[in-house]
Design a protein around this motif. Structure first.
Motif, mmCIF file in Angstrom:
data_model
loop_
_atom_site.group_PDB
_atom_site.id
_atom_site.type_symbol
_atom_site.label_atom_id
_atom_site.label_comp_id
_atom_site.label_asym_id
_atom_site.label_seq_id
_atom_site.Cartn_x
_atom_site.Cartn_y
_atom_site.Cartn_z
ATOM 1 N N LYS A 1 2.009 2.309 11.847
ATOM 2 C CA LYS A 1 3.142 2.591 12.924
ATOM 3 C C LYS A 1 4.178 2.828 11.933
ATOM 4 O O LYS A 1 4.771 3.443 12.904
ATOM 5 N N PRO A 2 4.761 1.906 10.849
ATOM 6 C CA PRO A 2 6.197 2.190 10.678
ATOM 7 C C PRO A 2 5.519 3.481 10.054
ATOM 8 O O PRO A 2 7.103 4.851 10.146
ATOM 9 N N ILE A 3 5.328 4.318 9.404
ATOM 10 C CA ILE A 3 4.574 5.439 9.211
ATOM 11 C C ILE A 3 4.528 6.539 9.983
ATOM 12 O O ILE A 3 5.058 7.488 9.967
ATOM 13 N N SER A 4 3.935 6.084 11.032
ATOM 14 C CA SER A 4 4.339 7.250 12.445
ATOM 15 C C SER A 4 5.243 7.329 13.156
ATOM 16 O O SER A 4 5.485 7.880 13.627
ATOM 17 N N ASP A 5 5.579 5.929 12.887
ATOM 18 C CA ASP A 5 7.347 5.335 13.714
ATOM 19 C C ASP A 5 8.624 6.753 11.985
ATOM 20 O O ASP A 5 9.463 6.541 12.593
ATOM 21 N N LYS A 6 8.077 7.069 11.041
ATOM 22 C CA LYS A 6 9.749 7.269 10.226
ATOM 23 C C LYS A 6 9.848 6.272 9.893
ATOM 24 O O LYS A 6 11.418 6.990 10.049
ATOM 25 N N LYS A 7 9.606 5.500 9.982
ATOM 26 C CA LYS A 7 10.242 3.847 9.832
ATOM 27 C C LYS A 7 10.270 3.771 8.057
ATOM 28 O O LYS A 7 9.098 3.096 7.980
ATOM 29 N N PRO A 8 11.587 3.464 7.365
ATOM 30 C CA PRO A 8 10.696 2.233 6.036
ATOM 31 C C PRO A 8 10.256 1.001 6.423
ATOM 32 O O PRO A 8 10.329 0.691 7.631
ATOM 33 N N PHE A 9 9.344 0.755 5.759
ATOM 34 C CA PHE A 9 8.363 -0.989 6.128
ATOM 35 C C PHE A 9 8.992 -1.350 5.056
ATOM 36 O O PHE A 9 8.954 -0.868 3.030
ATOM 37 N N PHE A 10 9.058 -2.826 4.911
ATOM 38 C CA PHE A 10 9.182 -3.631 4.069
ATOM 39 C C PHE A 10 7.429 -4.630 4.228
ATOM 40 O O PHE A 10 7.234 -5.479 5.388
ATOM 41 N N LEU A 11 6.287 -4.462 3.231
ATOM 42 C CA LEU A 11 5.388 -5.122 3.018
ATOM 43 C C LEU A 11 5.338 -6.258 2.581
ATOM 44 O O LEU A 11 5.480 -6.275 1.215
ATOM 45 N N TYR A 12 5.510 -7.530 2.693
ATOM 46 C CA TYR A 12 5.540 -9.301 2.362
ATOM 47 C C TYR A 12 3.867 -9.158 2.222
ATOM 48 O O TYR A 12 3.187 -9.787 2.879
ATOM 49 N N MET A 13 3.454 -8.692 0.798
ATOM 50 C CA MET A 13 1.849 -9.156 0.770
ATOM 51 C C MET A 13 1.592 -10.095 -0.024
ATOM 52 O O MET A 13 1.576 -9.671 -1.414
ATOM 53 N N SER A 14 1.440 -11.100 0.625
ATOM 54 C CA SER A 14 1.261 -12.659 0.493
ATOM 55 C C SER A 14 0.510 -13.039 -0.356
ATOM 56 O O SER A 14 -0.595 -14.205 1.054
ATOM 57 N N HIS A 15 -0.321 -12.150 -0.887
ATOM 58 C CA HIS A 15 -2.143 -12.606 -1.240
ATOM 59 C C HIS A 15 -2.008 -14.362 -1.327
ATOM 60 O O HIS A 15 -1.508 -15.034 -1.833
ATOM 61 N N TYR A 16 -3.257 -14.871 -0.988
ATOM 62 C CA TYR A 16 -4.221 -16.433 -0.687
ATOM 63 C C TYR A 16 -4.149 -16.521 -2.402
ATOM 64 O O TYR A 16 -4.463 -17.643 -3.565
ATOM 65 N N ALA A 17 -4.539 -15.554 -3.091
ATOM 66 C CA ALA A 17 -5.691 -15.552 -4.012
ATOM 67 C C ALA A 17 -4.046 -15.456 -4.832
ATOM 68 O O ALA A 17 -3.132 -15.443 -5.332
ATOM 69 N N VAL A 18 -5.066 -16.464 -6.060
ATOM 70 C CA VAL A 18 -5.771 -17.270 -6.794
ATOM 71 C C VAL A 18 -5.508 -18.160 -6.747
ATOM 72 O O VAL A 18 -5.845 -19.255 -7.793
ATOM 73 N N HIS A 19 -5.477 -18.930 -6.081
ATOM 74 C CA HIS A 19 -4.926 -20.249 -5.676
ATOM 75 C C HIS A 19 -6.451 -20.984 -5.687
ATOM 76 O O HIS A 19 -6.826 -20.073 -5.324
ATOM 77 N N VAL A 20 -6.494 -22.556 -5.756
ATOM 78 C CA VAL A 20 -7.665 -23.222 -5.190
ATOM 79 C C VAL A 20 -7.807 -22.771 -3.593
ATOM 80 O O VAL A 20 -7.153 -22.656 -2.654
ATOM 81 N N PRO A 21 -9.084 -23.133 -3.034
ATOM 82 C CA PRO A 21 -10.248 -23.930 -3.826
ATOM 83 C C PRO A 21 -11.012 -22.045 -4.137
ATOM 84 O O PRO A 21 -11.135 -21.153 -3.431
ATOM 85 N N TYR A 22 -11.573 -21.892 -5.396
ATOM 86 C CA TYR A 22 -12.013 -21.171 -5.842
ATOM 87 C C TYR A 22 -13.772 -20.887 -5.505
ATOM 88 O O TYR A 22 -13.942 -22.188 -5.106
ATOM 89 N N ALA A 23 -14.052 -19.503 -5.536
ATOM 90 C CA ALA A 23 -15.434 -19.457 -4.637
ATOM 91 C C ALA A 23 -15.542 -17.936 -5.714
ATOM 92 O O ALA A 23 -14.932 -16.851 -6.004
ATOM 93 N N ALA A 24 -16.920 -17.121 -5.214
ATOM 94 C CA ALA A 24 -16.872 -16.253 -6.398
ATOM 95 C C ALA A 24 -17.123 -15.336 -5.237
ATOM 96 O O ALA A 24 -17.149 -15.342 -4.038
ATOM 97 N N ASP A 25 -15.855 -13.885 -5.921
ATOM 98 C CA ASP A 25 -15.305 -12.835 -5.048
ATOM 99 C C ASP A 25 -17.077 -12.448 -5.626
ATOM 100 O O ASP A 25 -16.899 -11.440 -6.924
#
Lengths: 508, 508
Positions: free
Chosen positions: A236-260
């Motif tokens: 959307k912001p790319i097609s709207d030619k608007k600057p974007f702020f992406l807060y890419m806030s991973h749940y990783a690498v917090h517990v509970p661990y599991a195999a990726d």
């Protein structure tokens, strides 16, 4: 009169157009990892390559380091909420008072202690509106970026405020879009097969990851689902030619661990215990997300106008279910998450700002998580913005531009008047600390004891110099007290008398 | 144009003058006693004259009752800060969240419990300015009275806010004068010989009564010193012909007990144990203060334009050092201070409003402490005043004027999500309650159990009807839950999970 008005309008419009031409606003991505330690990467942040650097495979972090700048002395708070709220507000944790992690409304998660109880900290997190009990009322970063013309996306872990308070929903703090964020600070599960911790047909409170229903019952690992959705949101912001702020806030690498499953086999083959292999696979899955984002930017031809900031929110988790001796998972740093020793607060940080950061460069100048707020606003070209809170952070843009040549003399402060785990070990629970130059003082709020280290030749905080350099110790204690008072910092209280623990410059 | 303006001014001024003539503002005295029980008086507030009515000598309360109106169903909160702050703000304690007593900044005085911990209540009390952690930000009563043209005097116990916060000083909440008020809610000592709890040459924090230095080293009992100083303070508004608000807030009859030598002998002669004789002497000393004030008003010929409201802030103290079986000191009422049973919340209340209250009248209509706020403002003729807080109280002026003839159906709510003393006995600690008509429901926040009483024929709350009238019990539980939610009431939390205790309409 009409003609003059027309003229004024013409001048105004052409002026605006010219400014927009001259300074095209960069896109900004904050890639924030949860609970990742300073050594959990194949990028070495220390002067030596460690066994941990050899264990973990993070090729995309290596790529980001090659294309951007490495920060070897980047700090956060010892646990997640204080860090995340410092980032979003520019305030020291001692000032915003969300000093431990948040979840339930009006409820402290502090563990019971025989001697002390925590102060009445802001258990409800931040709030964009005044008058809500035990919240820090603030003007949050996303709202200011939105004002500055950005399309703002929250993707992943939010954890800004307690359940049933406004900022439990990221949309209230200025995000245009929220993907999978809510009050909780950890995932119910990383596995699509387990619906990311939800029941098959309904959300499970508090830990089930919200949204992402289309991945329920699939084999898509949470990190991957967030990456796909986060990138979709950029259309959307790319097609709207608007600057974007992406807060890419991973749940990783917090517990509970599991195999990726995409990555675990090589760690098993390397002989790592099951939980450690799982952990390493989660780290590599997180790294793949970074690579996917970098590839996407290139593909869309916006990589040259996109800033990427890589950071973690506190030190690596150093207790069970991690294998090995507790609190050795961040060596050469002492201790881990929850501690004011370096293992709890020093973070892997990388910044790529095309045209600004020198590729493959590195700095050992220090900075702290509240500095992200003014730095990101400076990157976004936001000027004269108003905040209801006092901002403590200092932009690190000058640091990126190598404008700061004098040695570090600014004091950095950590304040944890809380009890995170049952045992008072490894610098965890009831501690304050201050760093100035290479000196670091630790103040034990429970016993009154002080430790002094010189990080230049003792990064592992093994040689307590408080007796040898008694004068330096007391000088640092006075400075710490001054800073804490200036933040109106809260002290834990003695259960018996209700009196607050003394400041570090007062006799115990 | 000038002549029109003059005309307008003339009209305005003559108008104001006319209004002032028509409604001369009455002086208002709130005579608030600390920890005085419903039976600690020779004025009977029950249908029968009790042994306690015979024990205590309060001739001036008898006089006030003869000249004014008696309220037999007047309620406060079970401990002091919640009541006092409800009075000063008009808010239910469940809403202002100063649910236990305050003293140190950021520190809860709650006693440790094995199962629960208190919510993050407003341990710092009220604040006249926003942004102070754990305070209820409010427009306080004295500030509004000052706006309405009153000269406002604080005399005695303040206890509005924690040490080192603005409202620790009564001058910040709209009082023109402060006599002996500060953060603490009890006196270090009643004795001039003991400097009211101070060192000879310097104040003793937190319990030393501030000010009153000229009485240090004398034999003047604290109650007398406050009375003399309070009356002295009336000289200014009387000579300025300004209406006054005197908040005569005695430290009496709070612990630590000491003999008021002017009165103790007769109680000793009556065979009372030492501490009980001391207590009775403090009660009579307080009563003398009331008489001195009434005499003064008559002497100054302002008695006919002065309203006197007599009240206590919670039930009588019913534990050691009181003699006798614990929690029997307020019989026929059950329990005492700290309890949501009647002994902890029902108060001796008298109002004399010359020309309005019928001499020697009595009402059994109920009211609660937050009702004082709108009632006093109505008495003061303050209209269209603005408050930052939502006011829950309802003025009792109509009740005084006997305008309310229908039976009481309004629900009254008490909420104590705190732990005041170590033992969970006698309805003390972690309780909510609601009264509607003669029905009263008690909700135990720790066990989930509910008790139902009908006060009409069971004022002592001896016959739990919750099983017999299960439907009424659940109806009252739903009503209590609705009210608590409307106040945004805080619940205690389970230490183990951090989850709040369920509302009374939820299964435990």
């Amino acid at each position: 009169m009409k003609s003059i008005r027309t003229l004024v309008l013409l001048v105004l419009f052409s002026g605006t157009g010219a400014v927009a031409q001259r300074s095209k606003k960069p896109n900004i991505i904050v890639f924030l990892v949860d609970d990742m330690g300073w050594q959990d990467s194949s990028v070495p942040f220390w002067t030596k390559v460690t066994e941990f650097n050899k264990r973990y495979h993070t090729p995309n972090m290596e790529r980001l380091a090659r294309e951007g700048m490495k920060f070897t002395n980047a700090y956060a708070a010892p646990v997640c909420s204080p860090s995340r709220i410092s980032l979003m507000t520019g305030m020291s944790a001692a000032r915003h008072k969300v000093t431990n992690w948040t979840l339930y409304k009006d409820a402290s998660v502090d563990v019971a202690d025989s001697l002390l109880r925590p102060p009445m900290w802001n258990v409800n997190g931040i709030s964009p509106v005044p008058g809500i009990n035990n919240t820090a009322y603030v003007t949050p970063l996303p709202a200011l970026l939105k004002d500055a013309g950005y399309y703002t996306i929250h993707c992943g872990k939010a954890h800004y405020a307690a359940m049933s308070t406004p900022a439990a929903d990221p949309l209230t703090i200025g995000f245009d879009l929220n993907i999978a964020g809510h009050a909780a600070g950890g995932p119910g599960s990383y596995l699509g097969e387990e619906n990311y911790g939800n029941e098959k047909d309904k959300p499970k409170v508090p830990w089930g990851v919200p949204g992402l229903q289309e991945y329920h019952g699939t084999s898509v690992f949470l990190t991957e689902a967030l990456t796909v959705e986060g990138l979709k949101a950029l259309e959307k912001p790319i097609s709207d030619k608007k600057p974007f702020f992406l807060y890419m806030s991973h749940y990783a690498v917090h517990v509970p661990y599991a195999a990726d499953k995409r990555f675990i086999q090589k760690y098993k083959d390397a002989g790592l215990p099951e939980k450690e292999a799982q952990y390493a696979s989660i780290v590599e899955g997180m790294d793949k997300s970074l690579g996917d984002i970098m590839n996407y930017l290139k593909e869309k031809n916006i990589d040259k106008n996109t800033i990427i900031i890589f950071m973690s929110d506190n030190g690596g988790f150093s207790q069970s279910p991690r294998a090995g001796k507790p609190h050795t998972q961040n060596l050469p740093l002492k201790a881990g998450k929850g501690s004011v020793y370096e293992g709890g607060i020093r973070e892997p940080m990388l910044v790529k700002w095309p045209g600004v950061t020198k590729p493959g460069s590195s700095t050992d100048r220090y900075l702290i998580i509240e500095d992200f707020f003014p730095a990101i606003l400076e990157m976004a070209g936001a000027k004269n913005y108003k905040t209801v809170q006092k901002v403590d952070g200092i932009s690190f843009v000058d640091l990126i531009k190598n404008k700061k040549q004098s040695p570090d003399t600014r004091p950095l402060v950590w304040h944890f008047p809380n009890k995170w785990i049952a045992q008072d070990v490894a610098g965890i629970n009831y501690r304050s600390a201050i760093r100035q130059g290479d000196w670091k003082l630790i103040y034990n709020l429970k016993t009154g004891s002080k430790e002094l280290y010189n990080l230049k030749n003792d990064i592992g905080e093994q040689n307590d110099l408080s007796v040898k350099y008694a004068e330096k110790t007391s000088e640092m204690a006075v400075l710490l007290a001054e800073k804490l008072k200036s933040y109106d910092a809260q002290m834990p209280v003695y259960k018996k008398t209700g009196k607050p623990v003394p400041m570090p410059d007062q006799s115990f």
